[in-house]
Design a protein around this motif. Sequence first.
Motif, PDB file in Angstrom:
ATOM      1  N   THR A   1     -10.863  -9.341  -2.532  1.00 18.44           N
ATOM      2  CA  THR A   1     -10.768  -7.911  -2.785  1.00 18.44           C
ATOM      3  C   THR A   1     -10.089  -7.258  -1.589  1.00 18.44           C
ATOM      4  N   PRO A   2      -8.820  -6.884  -1.723  1.00 14.96           N
ATOM      5  CA  PRO A   2      -8.093  -6.273  -0.605  1.00 14.96           C
ATOM      6  C   PRO A   2      -8.377  -4.780  -0.504  1.00 14.96           C
ATOM      7  N   ALA A   3      -7.995  -4.188   0.607  1.00 16.74           N
ATOM      8  CA  ALA A   3      -8.179  -2.757   0.822  1.00 16.74           C
ATOM      9  C   ALA A   3      -7.119  -1.976   0.052  1.00 16.74           C
ATOM     10  N   LEU A   4      -7.483  -0.790  -0.398  1.00 16.53           N
ATOM     11  CA  LEU A   4      -6.524   0.075  -1.075  1.00 16.53           C
ATOM     12  C   LEU A   4      -5.501   0.581  -0.069  1.00 16.53           C
ATOM     13  N   GLY A   5      -4.267   0.732  -0.510  1.00 17.26           N
ATOM     14  CA  GLY A   5      -3.217   1.234   0.356  1.00 17.26           C
ATOM     15  C   GLY A   5      -2.537   0.172   1.198  1.00 17.26           C
ATOM     16  N   LEU A   6      -2.958  -1.074   1.078  1.00 19.25           N
ATOM     17  CA  LEU A   6      -2.386  -2.165   1.862  1.00 19.25           C
ATOM     18  C   LEU A   6      -1.002  -2.514   1.323  1.00 19.25           C
ATOM     19  N   SER A   7      -0.039  -2.732   2.200  1.00 17.59           N
ATOM     20  CA  SER A   7       1.327  -3.085   1.785  1.00 17.59           C
ATOM     21  C   SER A   7       1.346  -4.458   1.140  1.00 17.59           C
ATOM     22  N   VAL A   8       2.266  -4.627   0.182  1.00 16.05           N
ATOM     23  CA  VAL A   8       2.390  -5.874  -0.561  1.00 16.05           C
ATOM     24  C   VAL A   8       3.822  -6.386  -0.413  1.00 16.05           C
ATOM     25  N   PHE A   9       3.962  -7.717  -0.217  1.00 15.09           N
ATOM     26  CA  PHE A   9       5.268  -8.320   0.025  1.00 15.09           C
ATOM     27  C   PHE A   9       5.521  -9.454  -0.955  1.00 15.09           C
TER      28      PHE A   9
ATOM     29  N   MET B   1       1.006 -14.093   6.739  1.00 15.48           N
ATOM     30  CA  MET B   1       0.856 -13.518   5.435  1.00 15.48           C
ATOM     31  C   MET B   1      -0.139 -14.349   4.620  1.00 15.48           C
ATOM     32  N   LYS B   2      -1.007 -13.644   3.910  1.00 19.40           N
ATOM     33  CA  LYS B   2      -1.972 -14.306   3.037  1.00 19.40           C
ATOM     34  C   LYS B   2      -1.552 -14.106   1.590  1.00 19.40           C
ATOM     35  N   LYS B   3      -1.701 -15.142   0.782  1.00 23.12           N
ATOM     36  CA  LYS B   3      -1.362 -15.036  -0.634  1.00 23.12           C
ATOM     37  C   LYS B   3      -2.423 -14.199  -1.334  1.00 23.12           C
ATOM     38  N   LEU B   4      -1.972 -13.199  -2.072  1.00 22.04           N
ATOM     39  CA  LEU B   4      -2.874 -12.318  -2.803  1.00 22.04           C
ATOM     40  C   LEU B   4      -3.086 -12.824  -4.218  1.00 22.04           C
ATOM     41  N   GLY B   5      -2.025 -13.270  -4.867  1.00 22.85           N
ATOM     42  CA  GLY B   5      -2.123 -13.767  -6.232  1.00 22.85           C
ATOM     43  C   GLY B   5      -0.749 -13.874  -6.869  1.00 22.85           C
TER      44      GLY B   5
ATOM     45  N   ARG C   1       9.862 -13.539   0.034  1.00 22.48           N
ATOM     46  CA  ARG C   1      10.910 -13.387   1.051  1.00 22.48           C
ATOM     47  C   ARG C   1      10.528 -12.395   2.142  1.00 22.48           C
ATOM     48  N   LYS C   2       9.279 -11.979   2.163  1.00 20.00           N
ATOM     49  CA  LYS C   2       8.724 -11.027   3.135  1.00 20.00           C
ATOM     50  C   LYS C   2       9.376  -9.652   3.040  1.00 20.00           C
ATOM     51  N   LYS C   3       9.772  -9.283   1.831  1.00 17.34           N
ATOM     52  CA  LYS C   3      10.325  -7.960   1.576  1.00 17.34           C
ATOM     53  C   LYS C   3       9.232  -7.104   0.936  1.00 17.34           C
ATOM     54  N   LYS C   4       9.053  -5.882   1.450  1.00 17.01           N
ATOM     55  CA  LYS C   4       7.994  -5.022   0.945  1.00 17.01           C
ATOM     56  C   LYS C   4       8.307  -4.589  -0.485  1.00 17.01           C
ATOM     57  N   ILE C   5       7.321  -4.777  -1.372  1.00 18.01           N
ATOM     58  CA  ILE C   5       7.472  -4.414  -2.778  1.00 18.01           C
ATOM     59  C   ILE C   5       6.839  -3.056  -3.041  1.00 18.01           C
ATOM     60  N   GLY C   6       5.642  -2.850  -2.501  1.00 20.51           N
ATOM     61  CA  GLY C   6       4.906  -1.617  -2.745  1.00 20.51           C
ATOM     62  C   GLY C   6       3.580  -1.657  -2.022  1.00 20.51           C
ATOM     63  N   PHE C   7       2.548  -1.031  -2.641  1.00 14.77           N
ATOM     64  CA  PHE C   7       1.223  -1.026  -2.031  1.00 14.77           C
ATOM     65  C   PHE C   7       0.148  -1.135  -3.109  1.00 14.77           C
TER      66      PHE C   7
ATOM     67  N   PRO D   1      -0.353  -8.717   4.437  1.00 18.20           N
ATOM     68  CA  PRO D   1      -0.413  -9.112   5.846  1.00 18.20           C
ATOM     69  C   PRO D   1      -1.808  -9.577   6.242  1.00 18.20           C
ATOM     70  N   LYS D   2      -1.882 -10.460   7.231  1.00 14.93           N
ATOM     71  CA  LYS D   2      -3.173 -10.970   7.692  1.00 14.93           C
ATOM     72  C   LYS D   2      -3.988  -9.894   8.380  1.00 14.93           C
ATOM     73  N   GLN D   3      -3.341  -9.052   9.170  1.00 14.55           N
ATOM     74  CA  GLN D   3      -4.052  -7.984   9.855  1.00 14.55           C
ATOM     75  C   GLN D   3      -4.289  -6.844   8.888  1.00 14.55           C
TER      76      GLN D   3
END
Length: 91
Positions: free
Chosen positions: A23-31, A1-5, A34-40, A76-78
């Motif tokens: 600058t991340p891609a649109l639609g990418l999942s955000v965690f 996992m990479k830190k976004l901000g 605790r590695k729990k998905k929050i949204g996108f 996510p890194k990928q």
Amino acid sequence: MKKLGNILHLSNRGRIILRSHQTPALGLSVFNSRKKKIGFIHDVFGPTKDPYISVKIDAKNSKNFENRVGDSIYVPKQAKKKWGRRKRKKN
């Protein structure tokens, strides 16, 4: 996992606003941490060096984000699968 901000604040529409150095891609999942998905990622706006990012929160996770200002957000890194047409395979 990479830190976004880090979370700056919540918008009037209930989206998380944060600032990032990438600058991340649109639609990418955000965690969360605790590695729990929050949204996108819903939108990227502002200056190109340090853009602001709008994250659309999942309906089940929409509570208590006002208390989480300053928390770290991860992606996510990928990269997610690219949208659009696939290229033709050569034989």
